[in-house]
Design an enzyme around this catalytic site. Structure first.
Site, PDB file in Angstrom:
ATOM      1  CG  HIS A 161      -0.267   0.459   2.340  1.00  0.00           C
ATOM      2  ND1 HIS A 161       0.216  -0.732   3.050  1.00  0.00           N
ATOM      3  CD2 HIS A 161      -0.117   1.632   3.227  1.00  0.00           C
ATOM      4  CE1 HIS A 161       0.899  -0.223   4.316  1.00  0.00           C
ATOM      5  NE2 HIS A 161       0.699   1.119   4.393  1.00  0.00           N
TER       6      HIS A 161
HETATM    7  C1  UD1 Z   1      -1.875   5.439   6.341  1.00  0.00           C
HETATM    8  C2  UD1 Z   1      -0.552   5.840   6.675  1.00  0.00           C
HETATM    9  C3  UD1 Z   1       0.321   4.707   6.681  1.00  0.00           C
HETATM   10  C4  UD1 Z   1       0.139   3.450   7.043  1.00  0.00           C
HETATM   11  C5  UD1 Z   1      -1.346   3.030   6.377  1.00  0.00           C
HETATM   12  C6  UD1 Z   1      -1.711   1.796   7.044  1.00  0.00           C
HETATM   13  C7  UD1 Z   1      -0.069   8.301   6.387  1.00  0.00           C
HETATM   14  C8  UD1 Z   1       0.574   9.306   6.043  1.00  0.00           C
HETATM   15  N1  UD1 Z   1      -0.028   7.013   6.046  1.00  0.00           N
HETATM   16  O1  UD1 Z   1      -1.694   5.198   4.808  1.00  0.00           O
HETATM   17  O2  UD1 Z   1       1.907   5.076   7.123  1.00  0.00           O
HETATM   18  O3  UD1 Z   1       1.011   2.390   6.953  1.00  0.00           O
HETATM   19  O4  UD1 Z   1      -2.196   4.334   6.736  1.00  0.00           O
HETATM   20  O5  UD1 Z   1      -2.977   1.449   6.600  1.00  0.00           O
HETATM   21  O6  UD1 Z   1      -0.638   8.571   7.688  1.00  0.00           O
HETATM   22  N2  UD1 Z   1      -9.588   4.452   2.932  1.00  0.00           N
HETATM   23  C9  UD1 Z   1     -10.469   3.806   3.322  1.00  0.00           C
HETATM   24  N3  UD1 Z   1     -11.026   3.572   4.530  1.00  0.00           N
HETATM   25  C10 UD1 Z   1     -10.340   3.917   5.481  1.00  0.00           C
HETATM   26  C11 UD1 Z   1      -9.069   4.495   5.418  1.00  0.00           C
HETATM   27  C12 UD1 Z   1      -8.783   4.834   4.223  1.00  0.00           C
HETATM   28  O7  UD1 Z   1     -11.323   3.262   2.151  1.00  0.00           O
HETATM   29  O8  UD1 Z   1     -10.715   3.602   6.597  1.00  0.00           O
HETATM   30  C13 UD1 Z   1      -9.006   4.760   1.782  1.00  0.00           C
HETATM   31  C14 UD1 Z   1      -9.306   6.276   1.366  1.00  0.00           C
HETATM   32  O9  UD1 Z   1      -9.654   6.364   0.087  1.00  0.00           O
HETATM   33  C15 UD1 Z   1      -8.083   6.858   1.515  1.00  0.00           C
HETATM   34  C16 UD1 Z   1      -6.845   6.013   1.128  1.00  0.00           C
HETATM   35  O10 UD1 Z   1      -7.498   4.836   1.601  1.00  0.00           O
HETATM   36  O11 UD1 Z   1      -7.914   8.054   0.560  1.00  0.00           O
HETATM   37  C17 UD1 Z   1      -5.805   6.145   1.932  1.00  0.00           C
HETATM   38  O12 UD1 Z   1      -5.851   6.370   3.361  1.00  0.00           O
HETATM   39  P1  UD1 Z   1      -4.988   7.448   4.005  1.00  0.00           P
HETATM   40  O13 UD1 Z   1      -5.134   7.401   5.733  1.00  0.00           O
HETATM   41  O14 UD1 Z   1      -4.799   8.550   3.683  1.00  0.00           O
HETATM   42  O15 UD1 Z   1      -3.397   6.777   4.165  1.00  0.00           O
HETATM   43  P2  UD1 Z   1      -3.104   5.107   3.930  1.00  0.00           P
HETATM   44  O16 UD1 Z   1      -2.554   4.729   2.651  1.00  0.00           O
HETATM   45  O17 UD1 Z   1      -4.256   4.281   4.749  1.00  0.00           O
END
Ligand code: UD1
Length: 385
Positions: A226
């Site tokens: 990811h």
């Molecule tokens: C975040 C952390 C990363 C960690 C990862 C674990 C930062 C910069 N990154 O990355 O260090 O390893 O979490 O999972 O803080 N989304 C969902 N459901 C959720 C949360 C997110 O569908 O409950 C989707 C959303 O479309 C979002 C994307 O995942 O845009 C990314 O989520 P985000 O929290 O921005 O970063 P991660 O890639 O999850």
């Protein structure tokens, strides 16, 4: 640097003059395992008579059941005392929303201490809001460095560490990094790894779960992927998958896909022997990881968990902020070149599993050491003030 030894026994308890009020922050999936043991340790000290109150703040960075609620259930975490509902967005939007909401929460609660864990956006955002209100900040999992400023997590780690009052570290490289960056050694505490506390506590329950139909111990690999650098654009994602597709010719690969990655898979070729499934809860994931032949990942925490489980781990990144997992553990930093990934994975499949060492202080007691050190720090400050 202070090396924390055994946790205290109830007989040594040090009563504070007034209650120590702590906000413990969790925001995203990898945070929940890290706060669980710390909250339990504060709760245990309170039951032993310490005047300490720990409250759980969930920023809502991860918000859906697969990324958040399932972890609360599996880890037996209490309902958050405060939920900030920050949600997704660009880095600036997400960070700003957490900062604004957490500043309000701090003003309402006036805690003595804020504890942040790991390296996600919520970690940095809450550390900054608290520090600017004059609240002391502790960072758990401080000092890890990939030296890759293209990783948002590296920026979060640097910003959080430089303003934290108490820095709790998981491995010797972190102690060295912090000292080299000019952090006073008395602020650094070598405590061990709270994520491993949680793994040790729940491993038995995870191993009681049956493997999914058709899988047997040692007969499959597990994939997680990811990191934005690997998955956000089609070209790097296809390159990594060209290696994974070749490996899948030899062994089935289970892939619980993070939402960030799941949305990109339709644009590339995925071998039918790669089984793409929804993100798993904690116990189901540990159950799969503990019994697989090898893990392929770009995660941070999984490098540590496989080290303790003794499972070979191929980290598909150019750097690791957790070098101890390569030095003594089962982790191999393989990079992102498809041929390197393919060759290394096949050579693991062709060799007998190797048992390696477990890093110092990854013994299941880090949360207790951290709670004790923080209580002692506040007791010492109270005496002075
Ligand atoms: C975040 C952390 C990363 C960690 C990862 C674990 C930062 C910069 N990154 O990355 O260090 O390893 O979490 O999972 O803080 N989304 C969902 N459901 C959720 C949360 C997110 O569908 O409950 C989707 C959303 O479309 C979002 C994307 O995942 O845009 C990314 O989520 P985000 O929290 O921005 O970063 P991660 O890639 O999850």
């Amino acid at each position: 640097m202070q090396t924390l030894t055994s946790p205290r026994t109830p007989g040594d308890r040090c009563l504070l003059g007034k209650a120590l009020k702590v906000l413990v922050v969790a925001g995203a999936r990898p945070n929940f395992m890290k706060v669980a043991s710390l909250l339990a340790a504060f709760e245990a000290r309170k039951a032993q008579g310490e005047d300490v109150e720990a409250f759980l703040v969930h920023t809502g960075q991860h918000y859906d059941a697969r990324m958040s609620d399932n972890f609360f259930r599996d880890l037996g975490l209490p309902e958050p005392d405060i939920y900030l509902g920050a949600g997704s967005g660009s880095h600036a939007e997400q960070t700003a929303r957490v900062m604004v909401a957490f500043e309000k929460a701090c003003i309402e609660c006036s805690p003595d201490l804020v504890v942040v864990v790991g390296d996600v956006n919520s970690t940095m955002a809450c550390a900054i809001s608290a520090k600017k209100l004059g609240i002391r900040v502790a960072h758990v999992e401080a000092g890890l460095r990939s030296r890759d400023m293209a990783m948002p997590e590296e920026i979060n780690r640097l910003c959080t560490d430089v303003i934290s009052d108490y820095l709790f570290t998981t491995e010797p490289s972190a102690n060295r990094n912090l000292v080299a960056e000019g952090i006073q050694p008395e602020r650094i505490f070598f405590s061990g790894n709270t994520m491993i506390d949680t793994l040790r506590k729940h491993l038995g329950r995870a191993l009681d779960l049956p493997l999914p139909k058709g899988y047997e111990t040692g007969g499959y690999a597990v994939l997680t992927l990811h990191r934005p650098s690997n998955v956000d654009a089609a070209e790097p994602l296809s390159r990594v998958f060209s290696a994974l597709n070749a490996i899948a010719e030899r062994i089935p690969i289970v892939f619980p896909a993070h939402p960030r990655t799941a949305g990109k898979l339709s644009a590339i070729q995925v071998h039918p022997n790669i089984h793409v499934i929804e993100p798993l809860g904690y116990l189901a994931f540990v159950s799969l990881m503990a019994r697989c032949r090898m893990v392929l990942t770009d995660s941070g925490g999984i490098q540590e968990e496989t080290t303790v489980l003794g499972v070979p781990c191929l980290t598909m990144r150019l750097t690791t902020e957790r070098p101890i997992t390569c030095e003594v553990g089962t982790n191999l930093l393989v990079g992102t070149d498809p041929e390197d990934i393919r060759r290394t994975a096949l050579s693991i499949l062709d060799s007998p599993p190797v048992r390696r060492a477990i890093p110092e202080k990854w013994d299941g007691h880090a949360g207790e050491r951290i709670a004790d050190a923080l209580i002692a720090q506040f007791q010492a400050r109270e005496r002075v003030e």
